[in-house]
Enzyme design. Sequence first.
Site, PDB file in Angstrom:
ATOM      1  N   CYS A  56     -37.801  34.291  21.318  1.00  0.00           N
ATOM      2  CA  CYS A  56     -36.442  34.492  21.802  1.00  0.00           C
ATOM      3  C   CYS A  56     -36.402  34.319  23.312  1.00  0.00           C
ATOM      4  O   CYS A  56     -37.438  34.216  23.969  1.00  0.00           O
ATOM      5  CB  CYS A  56     -35.881  35.851  21.398  1.00  0.00           C
ATOM      6  SG  CYS A  56     -37.018  37.217  21.563  1.00  0.00           S
TER       7      CYS A  56
ATOM      8  N   ASN B 191     -33.321  41.387  24.982  1.00  0.00           N
ATOM      9  CA  ASN B 191     -33.274  40.194  24.137  1.00  0.00           C
ATOM     10  C   ASN B 191     -32.522  40.465  22.844  1.00  0.00           C
ATOM     11  O   ASN B 191     -31.873  41.510  22.692  1.00  0.00           O
ATOM     12  CB  ASN B 191     -34.692  39.694  23.857  1.00  0.00           C
ATOM     13  CG  ASN B 191     -35.465  40.653  22.968  1.00  0.00           C
ATOM     14  OD1 ASN B 191     -35.303  41.871  23.049  1.00  0.00           O
ATOM     15  ND2 ASN B 191     -36.314  40.123  22.107  1.00  0.00           N
TER      16      ASN B 191
ATOM     17  N   CYS C 145     -33.446  41.385  19.874  1.00  0.00           N
ATOM     18  CA  CYS C 145     -33.831  42.585  19.133  1.00  0.00           C
ATOM     19  C   CYS C 145     -34.227  43.740  20.042  1.00  0.00           C
ATOM     20  O   CYS C 145     -34.811  44.718  19.580  1.00  0.00           O
ATOM     21  CB  CYS C 145     -34.974  42.264  18.171  1.00  0.00           C
ATOM     22  SG  CYS C 145     -34.562  40.993  16.963  1.00  0.00           S
TER      23      CYS C 145
ATOM     24  N   GLU D 286     -36.463  44.600  22.256  1.00  0.00           N
ATOM     25  CA  GLU D 286     -37.781  45.063  22.688  1.00  0.00           C
ATOM     26  C   GLU D 286     -38.272  44.385  23.959  1.00  0.00           C
ATOM     27  O   GLU D 286     -39.172  44.888  24.627  1.00  0.00           O
ATOM     28  CB  GLU D 286     -38.819  44.877  21.570  1.00  0.00           C
ATOM     29  CG  GLU D 286     -39.413  43.500  21.421  1.00  0.00           C
ATOM     30  CD  GLU D 286     -38.519  42.507  20.700  1.00  0.00           C
ATOM     31  OE1 GLU D 286     -38.929  41.352  20.521  1.00  0.00           O
ATOM     32  OE2 GLU D 286     -37.393  42.903  20.306  1.00  0.00           O
TER      33      GLU D 286
ATOM     34  N   CYS E 198     -39.660  35.095  25.463  1.00  0.00           N
ATOM     35  CA  CYS E 198     -40.365  36.114  24.681  1.00  0.00           C
ATOM     36  C   CYS E 198     -41.512  35.449  23.917  1.00  0.00           C
ATOM     37  O   CYS E 198     -41.263  34.695  22.967  1.00  0.00           O
ATOM     38  CB  CYS E 198     -39.425  36.785  23.679  1.00  0.00           C
ATOM     39  SG  CYS E 198     -37.852  37.309  24.386  1.00  0.00           S
TER      40      CYS E 198
ATOM     41  N   TYR F 225     -31.895  50.277  18.416  1.00  0.00           N
ATOM     42  CA  TYR F 225     -31.526  49.071  17.657  1.00  0.00           C
ATOM     43  C   TYR F 225     -30.593  49.468  16.514  1.00  0.00           C
ATOM     44  O   TYR F 225     -29.563  50.090  16.725  1.00  0.00           O
ATOM     45  CB  TYR F 225     -32.817  48.427  17.204  1.00  0.00           C
ATOM     46  CG  TYR F 225     -32.756  47.001  16.726  1.00  0.00           C
ATOM     47  CD1 TYR F 225     -31.844  46.085  17.224  1.00  0.00           C
ATOM     48  CD2 TYR F 225     -33.684  46.556  15.784  1.00  0.00           C
ATOM     49  CE1 TYR F 225     -31.840  44.773  16.789  1.00  0.00           C
ATOM     50  CE2 TYR F 225     -33.690  45.243  15.353  1.00  0.00           C
ATOM     51  CZ  TYR F 225     -32.765  44.359  15.852  1.00  0.00           C
ATOM     52  OH  TYR F 225     -32.776  43.058  15.428  1.00  0.00           O
ATOM     53  N   TYR F 226     -30.956  49.191  15.278  1.00  0.00           N
ATOM     54  CA  TYR F 226     -30.061  49.445  14.155  1.00  0.00           C
ATOM     55  C   TYR F 226     -29.831  50.929  13.894  1.00  0.00           C
ATOM     56  O   TYR F 226     -30.751  51.748  14.011  1.00  0.00           O
ATOM     57  CB  TYR F 226     -30.652  48.869  12.866  1.00  0.00           C
ATOM     58  CG  TYR F 226     -30.641  47.378  12.760  1.00  0.00           C
ATOM     59  CD1 TYR F 226     -29.451  46.662  12.846  1.00  0.00           C
ATOM     60  CD2 TYR F 226     -31.819  46.675  12.560  1.00  0.00           C
ATOM     61  CE1 TYR F 226     -29.449  45.286  12.730  1.00  0.00           C
ATOM     62  CE2 TYR F 226     -31.819  45.294  12.448  1.00  0.00           C
ATOM     63  CZ  TYR F 226     -30.628  44.606  12.534  1.00  0.00           C
ATOM     64  OH  TYR F 226     -30.628  43.247  12.423  1.00  0.00           O
TER      65      TYR F 226
END
Length: 749
Positions: A224, A432, A434, A436, A457, A725-726
């Site tokens: 990414c 980014n 996701c 991290e 990444c 995140y989620y």
Amino acid sequence: MSHLTVTKRNGQKEEFSVEKIEKVVNWAIEGVTGVNANAVCVNAQVQYHDGITTSDIHKAVIDSAVGLISVKTPNYQYVAGRLLNYQLRKDVWGGKNPPGFLDFIKKNVAADIYDADILNLYSDAEINKFGEYLDHSRDDIFTYAGIQQLCDKYLVQNRKTGEIYETPQFAYMLIAMIVFSKYDPKTRASYVKKAYDYFSKHKINLPTPLMAGVRTKLRQYSSCCLIDIGDSIESIFAANTAVGYATAQRFGIGLNAGRLRAINSEIRNGDVIHTGVIPFLKIFEATVKSCQQNGLRGGGGTVNFPIWHYEIEDILQLKNNAGTDDNRVRKLDYLIHFSKLFLDRFIKGEDVTLFSPHEVPDLYDAFGTPEFDALYVKYEKSKTLKQKKKVLMKDLMSLFTKESVETGRVYFSFLDHSNSHGAWTTKVNMGNLCLEVQQPVKPLKGFNDPEGEIGICILAAQNILEIHSDSELEKVCDIMVRMLEEIIDYQEYFAPAAENFAKKRRSLAIGLTNFAAYLAKQGVGYEDAEAPNVADELMEKTQYFLLKASNNLAKERGPCELFGETKYSQGILPIDTYKKDIDSVVTRKPSMDWDSLRSDIKQYGLRHSTVSALMPCESSSVIQSSTNGIEPIRSLITYKKSKSRQIPVVAPHIHQLKGKYTLAFDMKDNIGLINIVGALQKWVDMAISGNRYYNYSHYEGGALPDSKVIKEFLYAYKMGWKAGYYINTDDGDKQSAGDLGCESGACAI
């Protein structure tokens, strides 16, 4: 059954033979305990019919074995895996025996499938030697899920016809050969063999672009990128061009739109009135979704904004199913940046002020640093700003929480932690796809801007369940660092700003996977008091060995060009900057010789600005049938979506460990998980994709209280999280945002 005929591959017909089927099934169960050949054969019979092809018979037998996979009989996953691999070998090899390695490579080069440069990197004699080292019996390590995932996503193939051109061991050896091809011929064979061993024995988890791409002509192996956008039309359109090229080359997209001015702002002294962020987000959305990434996945992007942006109330609702297409941008995800000031205002029930960033550019530049608070208060008192408004922080927090829970994909970052506990001295403004990876990047002034920086990444992960000693951990870390170091220079870049960042900063993001199984093997649950200590010890050793490997490379090759823009250059390590509140749950003391390593880093530097980030491994974990990243499992058998089917993935060592796994939606709350992520973040020099899980049945009336989510959000700050995140919810149908992984899978390595 004896009266049926079978159609062979060459079109000829012959009498159906049960004995031939039984012979293959008996081969597939050899050495596998808890399985029965007769059960596989009997279950397959319902699909047999007159004129059935031999390939359909084999598929029926595979499906039969897959249907027998259960918690009580998990080892049918190995039977189904062998049967599927048997079919794969027949298709690729043309029989039971593998072709010679050199002949195999030449065939695929001639067919324009492999990069022709492979044959220039090594002599024929060297390739033959590597062919002798190949061990095709390691295919037996794969479960059905692993082989099926390889066939669906990772082995080189014609994405239209589905024809596959290689088998797993050939792929692993070629990746190792190419990665270490520039090493001294006197030593490179040993590195190739080590890397091949670690790949094929599932000790190293390779990211999707690397696993699927190395050996092909597309030399892009990063997962990414981070693209910053300046507040100008030139920067916006340059960024969109970069998004298009990056998406087409398999990158997941992190976008920072936090500098964009608010709707109705004046441009050129009022000659033009700004349309706001939404129309530009629609452009980025269309670009991200315009490309299918080599048949592997669709594009995906996460857009970064500060919580104090003037349009934040609308931004928070962009994924909401209510509203119209005119005021929604649903196919992007959103990362909202907070700092302690906003949490304090929430706790005290106070107002916050929203600004258009173009009127307060120095405020944006200070966000995430100690200078921000005083500057923010100064601008709150200013009488000259044209666009600012006050809102109750509790109303803003309520809206953020509502959208986070309902969509699962409105994320958060604590930007002050990202900078106070990061590796960089240059300020970080974004994350980014996701979350991290957090890197300091520069907005593009034009697509070919030589001074711009697009963050890259470059990922990998270690499968910690398969690493059995500190000595082995050190060796695996060394290979991962050296492998990714080579990727930086071997791959090609879609824009000058991407190459500028990658080659000057040389930022690596190495993570962990199979943590749930690792905890279970230790006899520790996610909610146990000892879990943060287990996480802390594991990550301390990992970070130590990663830094040591980078330091050793600096001794050989020199530090990265912009090493002076890291805290490491000042002798400051993660152990010096972590949030000390985590010490309330981590009771062990550090065990590695940090003072000696600090001394070596100050003297020789590091080859890389960063070495660690803990990413999701949703996709690549299936290959190794490992648990995803650091996440708890949802059940002992989960069903992962592939392009054409549901794949049953069995938790590792299910017979021995099934009573020791923590199930995500059985946890009474997220406090234990937050503590674990905090303990890991203590050592990680970038960030962690930290998830939360909520089971509606745990709450009165089946309703998840906002207060519960907010309390854990605040606790995550206290424990030193950088990013969240989620939000995964279990509402009874076992569907949750996290089941989807990253929409593009780009950082789900």
